[in-house]
Design an enzyme around this catalytic site. Sequence first.
Site, short mmCIF file in Angstrom:
data_model
loop_
_atom_site.label_atom_id
_atom_site.label_comp_id
_atom_site.label_asym_id
_atom_site.label_seq_id
_atom_site.Cartn_x
_atom_site.Cartn_y
_atom_site.Cartn_z
CE LYS A 185 -4.05 -8.27 -9.03
NZ LYS A 185 -5.16 -7.33 -9.33
CB THR A 242 -6.62 -6.33 -5.96
OG1 THR A 242 -5.56 -5.85 -6.79
CG2 THR A 242 -7.73 -6.82 -6.87
#
Length: 320
Positions: A185, A242
Amino acid sequence: MSISVLGAGAFGTALAITLSNARTDVTLWARDEVAVKTMQTTRMNAARLPKARFPKTLTVSSDLEAACQAETILLVIPTQKLAAFLHSHATLLDVKTLVACCKGVDLATGLGPVQTIASTIPSAQACILTGPSFAVDIAAGLPTALTLAGPKNCLEPLQEMLSTPALRLYWTTDTVGAELGGALKNVIAIASGAAIGAGFGESARAAVMTRGYAEIQRLAIALGAKPKTLAGLSGFGDLALTCTSARSRNFSFGFALGAKTEFDSGLTVEGAKTAEAVSNLAKKHGIDMPITNAVAAILAQRLTVSQAMEALIARPLKEE
Protein backbone atom coordinates in the site's frame (compact mmCIF):
# COMPACT_ATOMS: atom_id res chain seq x y z
CA MET A 1 4.91 -9.34 31.08
CA SER A 2 7.11 -6.35 30.35
CA ILE A 3 7.29 -4.58 26.98
CA SER A 4 10.10 -2.68 25.31
CA VAL A 5 9.70 -0.51 22.24
CA LEU A 6 12.94 -0.35 20.26
CA GLY A 7 13.01 2.77 18.11
CA ALA A 8 11.95 6.25 19.23
CA GLY A 9 10.67 7.66 15.96
CA ALA A 10 7.14 9.02 15.85
CA PHE A 11 5.42 5.62 15.65
CA GLY A 12 7.58 3.94 18.29
CA THR A 13 7.08 6.87 20.63
CA ALA A 14 3.33 6.81 20.06
CA LEU A 15 3.11 3.09 20.82
CA ALA A 16 5.16 3.53 23.97
CA ILE A 17 2.90 6.35 25.15
CA THR A 18 -0.38 4.54 24.57
CA LEU A 19 0.89 1.28 26.08
CA SER A 20 2.32 2.98 29.16
CA ASN A 21 -1.00 4.76 29.70
CA ALA A 22 -2.48 1.29 30.21
CA ARG A 23 0.54 -0.48 31.81
CA THR A 24 3.44 0.29 34.13
CA ASP A 25 6.17 -1.86 32.60
CA VAL A 26 6.95 -0.20 29.24
CA THR A 27 10.40 0.96 28.11
CA LEU A 28 11.14 3.14 25.09
CA TRP A 29 14.67 2.64 23.74
CA ALA A 30 16.60 5.03 21.52
CA ARG A 31 20.19 4.75 20.31
CA ASP A 32 21.04 8.45 20.75
CA GLU A 33 22.06 9.04 24.38
CA VAL A 34 21.73 12.81 24.08
CA ALA A 35 18.20 12.49 22.69
CA VAL A 36 17.30 10.06 25.48
CA LYS A 37 18.52 12.45 28.18
CA THR A 38 16.47 15.23 26.60
CA MET A 39 13.37 13.02 26.55
CA GLN A 40 13.94 11.99 30.16
CA THR A 41 14.13 15.65 31.19
CA THR A 42 11.33 17.10 29.07
CA ARG A 43 9.10 13.97 29.19
CA MET A 44 8.36 14.27 25.49
CA ASN A 45 9.91 13.54 22.10
CA ALA A 46 9.84 17.03 20.66
CA ALA A 47 11.88 16.08 17.60
CA ARG A 48 9.53 13.32 16.43
CA LEU A 49 6.19 13.78 18.18
CA PRO A 50 5.74 17.34 19.48
CA LYS A 51 3.07 18.02 22.13
CA ALA A 52 2.67 14.35 23.10
CA ARG A 53 3.56 14.10 26.79
CA PHE A 54 5.08 10.95 28.29
CA PRO A 55 3.16 9.19 31.07
CA LYS A 56 5.01 9.05 34.38
CA THR A 57 5.18 5.27 34.06
CA LEU A 58 7.12 5.31 30.76
CA THR A 59 10.83 4.52 31.07
CA VAL A 60 13.12 5.99 28.41
CA SER A 61 16.55 4.41 27.98
CA SER A 62 19.57 4.16 25.70
CA ASP A 63 20.65 0.89 27.36
CA LEU A 64 19.76 -1.77 24.79
CA GLU A 65 20.76 -4.69 27.00
CA ALA A 66 18.44 -3.49 29.76
CA ALA A 67 15.60 -2.85 27.30
CA CYS A 68 15.96 -6.36 25.90
CA GLN A 69 15.24 -7.87 29.30
CA ALA A 70 11.55 -7.45 28.43
CA GLU A 71 9.70 -10.56 27.34
CA THR A 72 7.94 -8.80 24.47
CA ILE A 73 9.83 -6.43 22.19
CA LEU A 74 8.28 -4.16 19.58
CA LEU A 75 10.76 -3.52 16.77
CA VAL A 76 10.02 -0.08 15.35
CA ILE A 77 13.04 -0.24 13.04
CA PRO A 78 12.76 0.71 9.33
CA THR A 79 12.42 -2.41 7.18
CA GLN A 80 15.61 -1.73 5.21
CA LYS A 81 17.60 -1.60 8.50
CA LEU A 82 15.84 -4.42 10.33
CA ALA A 83 18.03 -7.32 9.19
CA ALA A 84 21.26 -5.55 10.16
CA PHE A 85 19.83 -4.63 13.56
CA LEU A 86 18.75 -8.23 14.21
CA HIS A 87 22.13 -9.62 13.15
CA SER A 88 23.97 -7.17 15.39
CA HIS A 89 21.86 -7.92 18.47
CA ALA A 90 20.80 -11.53 17.94
CA THR A 91 22.03 -12.67 21.35
CA LEU A 92 19.96 -10.07 23.18
CA LEU A 93 16.85 -10.89 21.15
CA ASP A 94 17.14 -14.68 21.37
CA VAL A 95 13.98 -16.54 22.51
CA LYS A 96 11.88 -13.37 22.69
CA THR A 97 8.50 -12.44 21.29
CA LEU A 98 9.48 -9.96 18.58
CA VAL A 99 6.79 -7.81 17.01
CA ALA A 100 7.77 -5.95 13.85
CA CYS A 101 6.13 -2.52 13.67
CA CYS A 102 7.39 -1.58 10.22
CA LYS A 103 6.15 -2.00 6.68
CA GLY A 104 8.02 -2.94 3.55
CA VAL A 105 10.02 -5.54 1.65
CA ASP A 106 13.77 -5.79 2.18
CA LEU A 107 15.47 -4.73 -1.03
CA ALA A 108 18.44 -7.06 -0.51
CA THR A 109 16.52 -10.23 0.40
CA GLY A 110 12.96 -9.75 -0.85
CA LEU A 111 11.68 -10.66 2.64
CA GLY A 112 9.05 -8.96 4.74
CA PRO A 113 9.61 -8.08 8.43
CA VAL A 114 8.26 -11.35 9.85
CA GLN A 115 10.29 -13.43 7.41
CA THR A 116 13.36 -11.34 8.22
CA ILE A 117 12.96 -12.00 11.95
CA ALA A 118 12.32 -15.72 11.43
CA SER A 119 15.34 -16.16 9.18
CA THR A 120 17.69 -14.20 11.45
CA ILE A 121 16.52 -15.30 14.93
CA PRO A 122 14.74 -18.66 14.51
CA SER A 123 14.21 -19.04 18.27
CA ALA A 124 12.01 -15.93 18.43
CA GLN A 125 8.24 -15.76 18.12
CA ALA A 126 7.97 -13.50 15.05
CA CYS A 127 4.88 -11.32 14.68
CA ILE A 128 3.86 -8.08 12.98
CA LEU A 129 1.65 -5.19 14.08
CA THR A 130 0.30 -3.27 11.09
CA GLY A 131 -2.69 -1.39 9.77
CA PRO A 132 -4.13 2.09 9.22
CA SER A 133 -2.65 4.43 11.82
CA PHE A 134 -0.93 7.73 12.32
CA ALA A 135 1.43 8.22 15.25
CA VAL A 136 -0.22 11.46 16.38
CA ASP A 137 -3.62 9.74 16.61
CA ILE A 138 -2.28 6.83 18.64
CA ALA A 139 -0.35 9.14 21.00
CA ALA A 140 -3.46 11.28 21.49
CA GLY A 141 -5.52 8.25 22.45
CA LEU A 142 -7.79 8.47 19.42
CA PRO A 143 -9.59 5.24 18.42
CA THR A 144 -7.39 3.07 16.20
CA ALA A 145 -7.69 -0.55 15.00
CA LEU A 146 -4.71 -2.61 13.83
CA THR A 147 -3.90 -6.14 12.71
CA LEU A 148 -1.64 -8.41 14.76
CA ALA A 149 -0.28 -11.36 12.75
CA GLY A 150 1.87 -14.27 13.86
CA PRO A 151 1.84 -17.85 15.20
CA LYS A 152 -1.56 -18.76 16.67
CA ASN A 153 -0.17 -19.96 20.01
CA CYS A 154 1.02 -16.48 20.98
CA LEU A 155 -1.58 -14.26 19.32
CA GLU A 156 -4.36 -14.10 21.90
CA PRO A 157 -2.07 -13.33 24.89
CA LEU A 158 -0.23 -10.76 22.77
CA GLN A 159 -3.51 -9.25 21.57
CA GLU A 160 -4.57 -8.79 25.18
CA MET A 161 -1.23 -7.33 26.18
CA LEU A 162 -0.99 -4.77 23.37
CA SER A 163 -4.62 -3.65 23.30
CA THR A 164 -5.63 -0.50 25.16
CA PRO A 165 -8.96 1.31 25.62
CA ALA A 166 -8.26 3.26 22.40
CA LEU A 167 -6.15 0.72 20.48
CA ARG A 168 -8.10 -2.31 19.26
CA LEU A 169 -6.20 -5.25 17.75
CA TYR A 170 -7.53 -8.00 15.52
CA TRP A 171 -5.39 -11.11 15.09
CA THR A 172 -4.65 -13.35 12.12
CA THR A 173 -2.19 -16.13 11.38
CA ASP A 174 -1.82 -14.82 7.82
CA THR A 175 1.53 -13.10 8.24
CA VAL A 176 2.11 -13.03 4.47
CA GLY A 177 -1.08 -11.06 3.88
CA ALA A 178 -0.41 -8.69 6.77
CA GLU A 179 3.17 -8.08 5.64
CA LEU A 180 2.41 -7.54 1.98
CA GLY A 181 -0.74 -5.49 2.50
CA GLY A 182 1.21 -3.03 4.63
CA ALA A 183 4.20 -3.00 2.32
CA LEU A 184 2.46 -2.70 -1.03
CA LYS A 185 0.00 0.00 0.00
CA ASN A 186 2.96 2.35 0.53
CA VAL A 187 3.92 2.00 -3.12
CA ILE A 188 0.38 2.76 -4.23
CA ALA A 189 0.32 5.73 -1.84
CA ILE A 190 3.37 7.18 -3.60
CA ALA A 191 1.56 6.77 -6.93
CA SER A 192 -1.58 8.39 -5.50
CA GLY A 193 0.41 11.32 -4.16
CA ALA A 194 2.17 11.75 -7.49
CA ALA A 195 -1.18 11.80 -9.31
CA ILE A 196 -2.49 14.58 -7.06
CA GLY A 197 0.80 16.49 -7.04
CA ALA A 198 0.98 16.46 -10.83
CA GLY A 199 -2.56 17.83 -11.07
CA PHE A 200 -4.18 14.74 -12.57
CA GLY A 201 -7.14 15.04 -10.19
CA GLU A 202 -9.18 13.03 -7.69
CA SER A 203 -10.58 10.68 -10.33
CA ALA A 204 -7.05 9.67 -11.29
CA ARG A 205 -6.24 8.99 -7.64
CA ALA A 206 -9.33 6.79 -7.31
CA ALA A 207 -8.22 4.84 -10.38
CA VAL A 208 -4.68 4.45 -9.00
CA MET A 209 -6.02 3.22 -5.65
CA THR A 210 -8.43 0.73 -7.22
CA ARG A 211 -6.05 -0.69 -9.80
CA GLY A 212 -3.28 -0.58 -7.21
CA TYR A 213 -5.39 -2.72 -4.90
CA ALA A 214 -5.78 -5.21 -7.75
CA GLU A 215 -1.97 -5.35 -8.00
CA ILE A 216 -1.65 -5.92 -4.25
CA GLN A 217 -4.06 -8.83 -4.48
CA ARG A 218 -2.35 -10.41 -7.49
CA LEU A 219 1.09 -10.55 -5.91
CA ALA A 220 0.09 -11.23 -2.31
CA ILE A 221 -2.28 -14.07 -3.16
CA ALA A 222 0.32 -15.61 -5.46
CA LEU A 223 2.72 -15.60 -2.49
CA GLY A 224 0.21 -17.25 -0.15
CA ALA A 225 -1.84 -14.42 1.35
CA LYS A 226 -5.54 -14.83 2.11
CA PRO A 227 -7.94 -12.51 0.24
CA LYS A 228 -9.84 -11.66 3.44
CA THR A 229 -6.63 -10.37 5.04
CA LEU A 230 -6.04 -8.05 2.10
CA ALA A 231 -9.62 -6.80 2.42
CA GLY A 232 -9.04 -6.02 6.09
CA LEU A 233 -7.20 -3.44 8.15
CA SER A 234 -3.69 -4.39 7.02
CA GLY A 235 -4.68 -4.24 3.35
CA PHE A 236 -7.62 -2.17 2.15
CA GLY A 237 -7.88 -0.21 5.41
CA ASP A 238 -4.27 0.90 5.35
CA LEU A 239 -4.46 1.61 1.61
CA ALA A 240 -7.46 3.92 2.11
CA LEU A 241 -5.76 5.93 4.85
CA THR A 242 -2.35 6.22 3.25
CA CYS A 243 -3.56 7.17 -0.22
CA THR A 244 -5.95 9.90 0.92
CA SER A 245 -4.14 11.84 3.65
CA ALA A 246 -1.40 14.45 3.34
CA ARG A 247 -0.22 13.26 6.77
CA SER A 248 1.04 10.08 5.10
CA ARG A 249 4.77 10.28 4.40
CA ASN A 250 4.44 8.05 1.34
CA PHE A 251 1.59 10.12 -0.10
CA SER A 252 3.47 13.36 0.67
CA PHE A 253 6.62 11.99 -0.94
CA GLY A 254 4.65 11.08 -4.06
CA PHE A 255 2.97 14.49 -4.07
CA ALA A 256 6.40 16.15 -4.02
CA LEU A 257 7.46 14.00 -6.98
CA GLY A 258 4.38 14.97 -8.94
CA ALA A 259 4.54 18.64 -8.02
CA LYS A 260 8.33 18.77 -8.48
CA THR A 261 8.84 20.23 -5.00
CA GLU A 262 11.30 19.42 -2.21
CA PHE A 263 10.64 16.65 0.31
CA ASP A 264 12.22 16.31 3.78
CA SER A 265 15.06 13.83 3.20
CA GLY A 266 15.21 13.09 6.92
CA LEU A 267 11.86 11.28 6.86
CA THR A 268 11.73 7.53 6.28
CA VAL A 269 9.62 6.66 3.23
CA GLU A 270 9.33 2.87 3.29
CA GLY A 271 7.54 2.73 -0.04
CA ALA A 272 10.52 4.07 -1.99
CA LYS A 273 12.78 1.04 -1.50
CA THR A 274 9.78 -1.27 -1.38
CA ALA A 275 8.75 -0.21 -4.90
CA GLU A 276 11.99 -1.53 -6.32
CA ALA A 277 11.91 -4.67 -4.16
CA VAL A 278 8.31 -5.45 -5.12
CA SER A 279 8.94 -4.75 -8.79
CA ASN A 280 11.73 -7.33 -8.64
CA LEU A 281 9.45 -9.82 -6.86
CA ALA A 282 6.71 -9.31 -9.43
CA LYS A 283 9.08 -9.99 -12.31
CA LYS A 284 10.43 -13.07 -10.54
CA HIS A 285 6.93 -14.52 -10.15
CA GLY A 286 5.52 -13.30 -13.47
CA ILE A 287 2.96 -10.98 -11.87
CA ASP A 288 1.67 -7.96 -13.81
CA MET A 289 2.12 -4.84 -11.63
CA PRO A 290 2.16 -1.80 -13.92
CA ILE A 291 1.62 0.86 -11.23
CA THR A 292 4.35 -0.57 -9.01
CA ASN A 293 6.71 -0.81 -11.97
CA ALA A 294 5.90 2.79 -12.88
CA VAL A 295 6.71 4.01 -9.35
CA ALA A 296 10.00 2.09 -9.42
CA ALA A 297 10.83 3.63 -12.81
CA ILE A 298 10.03 7.15 -11.58
CA LEU A 299 12.25 6.71 -8.52
CA ALA A 300 15.06 5.38 -10.70
CA GLN A 301 14.58 8.44 -12.95
CA ARG A 302 13.79 6.28 -15.97
CA LEU A 303 10.39 7.97 -16.32
CA THR A 304 8.81 11.25 -15.29
CA VAL A 305 5.45 11.23 -13.52
CA SER A 306 3.75 12.47 -16.70
CA GLN A 307 5.43 9.80 -18.82
CA ALA A 308 4.43 7.10 -16.33
CA MET A 309 0.79 8.23 -16.39
CA GLU A 310 0.78 8.32 -20.20
CA ALA A 311 2.19 4.78 -20.30
CA LEU A 312 -0.46 3.51 -17.86
CA ILE A 313 -3.32 5.15 -19.78
CA ALA A 314 -1.99 3.73 -23.07
CA ARG A 315 -2.02 0.11 -21.83
CA PRO A 316 -4.23 -2.28 -23.88
CA LEU A 317 -7.93 -2.16 -23.02
CA LYS A 318 -9.20 -5.23 -21.16
CA GLU A 319 -11.89 -6.63 -18.89
CA GLU A 320 -11.71 -5.43 -15.27
